[in-house]
Design a protein around this motif. Structure first.
Motif, mmCIF file in Angstrom:
data_model
loop_
_atom_site.group_PDB
_atom_site.id
_atom_site.type_symbol
_atom_site.label_atom_id
_atom_site.label_comp_id
_atom_site.label_asym_id
_atom_site.label_seq_id
_atom_site.Cartn_x
_atom_site.Cartn_y
_atom_site.Cartn_z
ATOM 1 N N ARG A 1 0.939 33.529 -28.361
ATOM 2 C CA ARG A 1 1.963 34.536 -27.742
ATOM 3 C C ARG A 1 2.837 33.989 -26.898
ATOM 4 O O ARG A 1 2.678 32.868 -26.120
ATOM 5 C CB ARG A 1 1.094 35.442 -27.016
ATOM 6 N N LYS A 2 4.000 34.313 -26.548
ATOM 7 C CA LYS A 2 5.173 33.745 -26.055
ATOM 8 C C LYS A 2 5.847 34.861 -25.053
ATOM 9 O O LYS A 2 6.970 35.159 -25.095
ATOM 10 C CB LYS A 2 6.213 33.200 -26.867
ATOM 11 N N PRO A 3 5.065 35.230 -24.023
ATOM 12 C CA PRO A 3 5.742 36.142 -23.087
ATOM 13 C C PRO A 3 6.124 35.674 -21.838
ATOM 14 O O PRO A 3 5.780 35.540 -20.709
ATOM 15 C CB PRO A 3 4.614 37.168 -22.699
ATOM 16 N N GLY A 4 7.367 34.790 -21.888
ATOM 17 C CA GLY A 4 7.987 34.099 -20.693
ATOM 18 C C GLY A 4 7.393 32.532 -20.925
ATOM 19 O O GLY A 4 7.926 31.797 -20.715
ATOM 20 N N LYS A 5 5.868 32.589 -21.087
ATOM 21 C CA LYS A 5 5.197 31.245 -21.173
ATOM 22 C C LYS A 5 4.394 31.667 -22.579
ATOM 23 O O LYS A 5 4.080 32.414 -22.786
ATOM 24 C CB LYS A 5 4.337 30.891 -20.269
ATOM 25 N N ALA A 6 4.502 30.437 -23.208
ATOM 26 C CA ALA A 6 3.616 30.348 -24.756
ATOM 27 C C ALA A 6 2.244 30.191 -24.070
ATOM 28 O O ALA A 6 2.004 29.416 -23.490
ATOM 29 C CB ALA A 6 4.176 29.390 -25.649
ATOM 30 N N GLU A 7 1.212 31.041 -24.661
ATOM 31 C CA GLU A 7 -0.164 30.970 -24.668
ATOM 32 C C GLU A 7 -0.803 30.712 -25.962
ATOM 33 O O GLU A 7 -0.294 31.266 -26.796
ATOM 34 C CB GLU A 7 -0.642 32.491 -23.969
#
Length: 163
Positions: free
Chosen positions: A34-40
């Motif tokens: 996931r990439k909500p501001g930072k990729a996780e």
């Protein structure tokens, strides 16, 4: 089970596109990026699979903030407002191929007639070749991407003048 090299490649692919989330299942294992501001990165094993273990390297590889990007276009059976043209859009991130092999002719060319079941291209994702059908009757008006080009989810690939 995912190989570390495959995970790293997927992280780089997601980071370099406007895709916000990628989920892949393979042999009972599931990988979510996931990439909500930072990729996780989240790695989840199926209950019967190898014990859950999140490799440290991929998490470190994506710890830098990802650039803010606009949300991907909706993959719809959209029509172009100006000319009432149907857009055939990419249902996934992958590499666009116009022909089944390098020495074969393209599936379709400008001016060709297509039906709902006509294969117009192949999208390669994780070494899997996925044929894409036109899903509309009409005439190919324009090919919007080059052979071998990386395409994003929702990206228009062809313009079709519907019947």
């Amino acid at each position: 089970m995912f190989k570390l090299s495959e995970i790293k490649e997927l992280i780089k692919l997601v980071d370099s596109t406007s895709v916000q989330e990628l989920e892949v299942e393979n042999e009972g294992s599931r990988l979510v990026i996931r990439k909500p501001g930072k990729a996780e990165v989240a790695y989840v094993s199926a209950p019967q699979a190898v014990p859950a273990h999140t490799p440290a390297a991929p998490a470190a590889a994506v710890s830098a903030p990802a650039p803010e990007v606009a949300a991907p276009a909706e993959p719809a059976k959209a029509t172009d407002r100006a000319g009432n043209l149907h857009q055939i859009v990419s249902p996934m991130v992958g590499t666009f191929y116009r022909a089944p092999s390098p020495d074969a002719p393209p599936f379709v060319n400008v001016g060709d007639r297509v039906t709902e079941k006509t294969v117009v291209c192949i999208l390669e994702a994780m070494k899997l070749m996925n044929p894409l059908e036109a899903e509309v009757r009409g005439e190919i008006v324009e090919v919007l991407v080059e052979n071998g080009q990386l395409v994003e989810y929702g990206q228009p690939l062809f313009l079709v003048k519907p019947d």
